[in-house]
Enzyme design. Structure first.
Site, PDB file in Angstrom:
ATOM      1  N   TYR A   1       0.855  -1.202   0.000  1.00  0.00           N
ATOM      2  CA  TYR A   1       0.000   0.000   0.000  1.00  0.00           C
ATOM      3  C   TYR A   1       0.892   1.255   0.000  1.00  0.00           C
ATOM      4  O   TYR A   1       0.709   2.170  -0.800  1.00  0.00           O
ATOM      5  CB  TYR A   1      -0.895  -0.022   1.253  1.00  0.00           C
ATOM      6  CG  TYR A   1      -1.790   1.186   1.392  1.00  0.00           C
ATOM      7  CD1 TYR A   1      -1.325   2.364   1.979  1.00  0.00           C
ATOM      8  CD2 TYR A   1      -3.094   1.183   0.904  1.00  0.00           C
ATOM      9  CE1 TYR A   1      -2.126   3.490   2.087  1.00  0.00           C
ATOM     10  CE2 TYR A   1      -3.909   2.293   1.011  1.00  0.00           C
ATOM     11  CZ  TYR A   1      -3.422   3.445   1.606  1.00  0.00           C
ATOM     12  OH  TYR A   1      -4.211   4.554   1.700  1.00  0.00           O
ATOM     13  N   ASP A   2       1.883   1.232   0.879  1.00  0.00           N
ATOM     14  CA  ASP A   2       2.769   2.413   0.998  1.00  0.00           C
ATOM     15  C   ASP A   2       3.507   2.675  -0.309  1.00  0.00           C
ATOM     16  O   ASP A   2       3.715   3.817  -0.713  1.00  0.00           O
ATOM     17  CB  ASP A   2       3.787   2.203   2.133  1.00  0.00           C
ATOM     18  CG  ASP A   2       3.100   2.187   3.504  1.00  0.00           C
ATOM     19  OD1 ASP A   2       3.701   1.678   4.466  1.00  0.00           O
ATOM     20  OD2 ASP A   2       1.939   2.641   3.567  1.00  0.00           O
TER      21      ASP A   2
ATOM     22  N   SER B   1       6.264  12.322  22.583  1.00  0.00           N
ATOM     23  CA  SER B   1       6.839  10.966  22.649  1.00  0.00           C
ATOM     24  C   SER B   1       8.002  11.015  23.640  1.00  0.00           C
ATOM     25  O   SER B   1       8.486  12.096  23.991  1.00  0.00           O
ATOM     26  CB  SER B   1       7.324  10.550  21.259  1.00  0.00           C
ATOM     27  OG  SER B   1       8.150  11.564  20.746  1.00  0.00           O
ATOM     28  N   LEU B   2       8.411   9.845  24.104  1.00  0.00           N
ATOM     29  CA  LEU B   2       9.473   9.787  25.105  1.00  0.00           C
ATOM     30  C   LEU B   2      10.819   9.630  24.416  1.00  0.00           C
ATOM     31  O   LEU B   2      10.918   8.949  23.394  1.00  0.00           O
ATOM     32  CB  LEU B   2       9.252   8.571  26.016  1.00  0.00           C
ATOM     33  CG  LEU B   2       8.049   8.643  26.950  1.00  0.00           C
ATOM     34  CD1 LEU B   2       7.806   7.289  27.588  1.00  0.00           C
ATOM     35  CD2 LEU B   2       8.245   9.704  28.010  1.00  0.00           C
TER      36      LEU B   2
ATOM     37  N   LYS C   1       6.220   0.096  30.338  1.00  0.00           N
ATOM     38  CA  LYS C   1       5.894   0.752  29.058  1.00  0.00           C
ATOM     39  C   LYS C   1       5.049  -0.243  28.257  1.00  0.00           C
ATOM     40  O   LYS C   1       5.545  -1.213  27.724  1.00  0.00           O
ATOM     41  CB  LYS C   1       7.165   1.119  28.307  1.00  0.00           C
ATOM     42  CG  LYS C   1       6.897   1.977  27.068  1.00  0.00           C
ATOM     43  CD  LYS C   1       8.186   2.545  26.470  1.00  0.00           C
ATOM     44  CE  LYS C   1       7.884   3.429  25.262  1.00  0.00           C
ATOM     45  NZ  LYS C   1       7.149   2.746  24.186  1.00  0.00           N
TER      46      LYS C   1
ATOM     47  N   ARG D   1      -3.137   9.361  19.199  1.00  0.00           N
ATOM     48  CA  ARG D   1      -2.104  10.403  19.268  1.00  0.00           C
ATOM     49  C   ARG D   1      -2.035  11.192  17.964  1.00  0.00           C
ATOM     50  O   ARG D   1      -1.839  12.395  17.951  1.00  0.00           O
ATOM     51  CB  ARG D   1      -0.766   9.723  19.541  1.00  0.00           C
ATOM     52  CG  ARG D   1       0.426  10.654  19.685  1.00  0.00           C
ATOM     53  CD  ARG D   1       1.726   9.879  19.881  1.00  0.00           C
ATOM     54  NE  ARG D   1       2.848  10.795  19.954  1.00  0.00           N
ATOM     55  CZ  ARG D   1       3.394  11.375  18.885  1.00  0.00           C
ATOM     56  NH1 ARG D   1       2.884  11.135  17.693  1.00  0.00           N
ATOM     57  NH2 ARG D   1       4.400  12.208  19.018  1.00  0.00           N
TER      58      ARG D   1
ATOM     59  N   LYS E   1       9.934   8.404  35.425  1.00  0.00           N
ATOM     60  CA  LYS E   1       9.493   9.806  35.489  1.00  0.00           C
ATOM     61  C   LYS E   1       9.963  10.425  36.796  1.00  0.00           C
ATOM     62  O   LYS E   1       9.940   9.768  37.841  1.00  0.00           O
ATOM     63  CB  LYS E   1       7.959   9.890  35.453  1.00  0.00           C
ATOM     64  CG  LYS E   1       7.318   9.273  34.243  1.00  0.00           C
ATOM     65  CD  LYS E   1       5.801   9.224  34.409  1.00  0.00           C
ATOM     66  CE  LYS E   1       5.167   8.469  33.257  1.00  0.00           C
ATOM     67  NZ  LYS E   1       3.710   8.287  33.452  1.00  0.00           N
TER      68      LYS E   1
HETATM   69  N1  LIG Z   1       3.498   4.478  32.191  1.00  0.00           N
HETATM   70  C1  LIG Z   1       3.697   5.331  31.194  1.00  0.00           C
HETATM   71  O1  LIG Z   1       3.883   6.518  31.367  1.00  0.00           O
HETATM   72  C2  LIG Z   1       3.656   4.804  29.808  1.00  0.00           C
HETATM   73  C3  LIG Z   1       3.396   3.458  29.595  1.00  0.00           C
HETATM   74  N2  LIG Z   1       3.352   2.941  28.344  1.00  0.00           N
HETATM   75  C4  LIG Z   1       3.557   3.705  27.258  1.00  0.00           C
HETATM   76  N3  LIG Z   1       3.518   3.131  26.034  1.00  0.00           N
HETATM   77  C5  LIG Z   1       3.828   5.096  27.408  1.00  0.00           C
HETATM   78  C6  LIG Z   1       4.061   6.065  26.395  1.00  0.00           C
HETATM   79  C7  LIG Z   1       4.264   7.290  26.911  1.00  0.00           C
HETATM   80 BR1  LIG Z   1       4.594   8.887  25.885  1.00  0.00          BR
HETATM   81  S1  LIG Z   1       4.192   7.319  28.596  1.00  0.00           S
HETATM   82  C8  LIG Z   1       3.874   5.621  28.680  1.00  0.00           C
END
Ligand SMILES: NC(=O)c1cnc(N)c2cc(Br)sc12
Length: 315
Positions: free
Chosen positions: A35-36, A81-82, A113, A134, A283
């Site tokens: 598709y892409d 995003s992280l 995560k 998102r 965090k």
């Molecule tokens: N616990 C969390 O903050 C967390 C867990 N799972 C994820 N896929 C993500 C993504 C972001 Br951006 S934060 C976060």
């Protein structure tokens, strides 16, 4: 009509048919990579022959933008995003940067995560009113109707709060295996992993398809401080009290050494979990410190994702 113009028309027609089968019938006709490739060919032709470009061409959707059929939701606060860490050294560098801003007395909260689809939820007076993907971080797809089919997601909180919550919609592993067995019986293409299955299920225009899949959700960020939480730990407890599903494996760590132990434990139990995780999110616990640390153009400075190596192929 010239051959080029006819070819472009043909490409547009094919791509629209593929879109319909993917998003409405949940029966992709071709592999994403094919598709892409077609979409890329049409994009190049439209650049070469702009006089043949049409407004409703499938190319008019930039990656991550809203697809046809879903309304747009502009996120009040962008969904960032992280940044990623792949070693303890990366985490020590992260800690050095944090301490340069907020000093040495810093604590963290570690969380799994979840490997799913980032989702934003809005509650008004405690009632779930809207949910979105998102998207490109600023504008997402309105998937409210599909999210309502997720049983663990409360339609009403225990208190009449106005909040915005971020979390991950995901497909439990057992459900992923069941779903692919079902698809194999009807010769439908299999999903490669639970994340793709969750994304495909939530981006369905037919909510009965979504409802047939036992999707789940974990909340992890309270965007609006509607309560009186002043730390991430308090926010998780607060969201839990309001009835939102919180992953139970969170832990406050008062040193990076403790974070390393948490990561070690997460890796040890990863295979036993009923859902996929692809790492750990670390965090800074204090919201005041988070505010002082702020954001880069695309990621928070107060959080980082420690990524695990890829899991062996899904069964
Ligand atoms: N616990 C969390 O903050 C967390 C867990 N799972 C994820 N896929 C993500 C993504 C972001 Br951006 S934060 C976060």
């Amino acid at each position: 009509m010239t051959d080029i113009r006819r070819h472009m028309e043909d490409l547009r027609k094919k791509l629209k048919e593929y879109d319909y089968h993917y998003h409405v019938l949940d029966q992709p006709l071709i592999e994403d990579v094919l598709y892409d490739r077609l979409l890329h060919e049409l994009t190049q032709l439209e650049e070469q022959y702009p006089e043949y470009r049409l407004e409703d061409s499938p190319t008019q959707r930039v990656g991550g933008e809203v697809i046809e059929g879903f309304g747009k939701v502009v996120h009040q606060t962008p969904m960032m995003s992280l940044s990623n860490a792949f070693s303890e050294g990366d985490l020590l560098d992260f800690e050095t940067r944090v301490k340069q801003v907020v000093g040495d007395n810093v604590s963290y909260v570690c969380e799994f995560k979840i490997d799913g689809l980032a989702t934003s939820l809005e509650y008004e007076q405690g009632v779930f009113i809207r949910g979105a993907t998102r998207g490109d971080g600023v504008t997402g797809e309105d998937i409210t109707l599909n999210l309502r089919t997720i049983e663990v997601l409360p339609q009403r909180l225990t208190e009449p709060k106005n909040i915005v919550v971020r979390g991950e919609s995901y497909l439990p592993r057992a459900e992923f295996i069941r779903l692919n067995k079902e698809r194999a019986l009807t010769s439908e293409p299999l999903f490669a992993n639970p994340r793709n299955a969750a994304a495909g299920s939530l981006r369905q225009l037919d909510t009965t398809v979504t409802a047939a899949r036992r999707l789940a959700f974990f909340a992890y960020t309270l965007v609006t401080t509607a309560g009186n939480a002043s730390t991430q730990l308090e926010a998780l407890e607060q969201m839990k009290m309001w009835g939102l599903p919180i992953n139970p494996h969170y832990q406050r760590c008062t040193s990076m050494a403790e974070v390393f132990e948490y990561i070690q434990h997460a890796q040890e139990i990863r295979e036993t979990l009923p859902y996929d995780i692809d790492g750990v999110v670390i965090k800074v616990d204090s919201f005041d410190m988070q505010q002082r640390l702020g954001f880069t153009a695309k990621s928070p400075r107060f959080a980082i994702a420690y990524k695990f190596t890829a899991q062996q192929a899904e069964s």
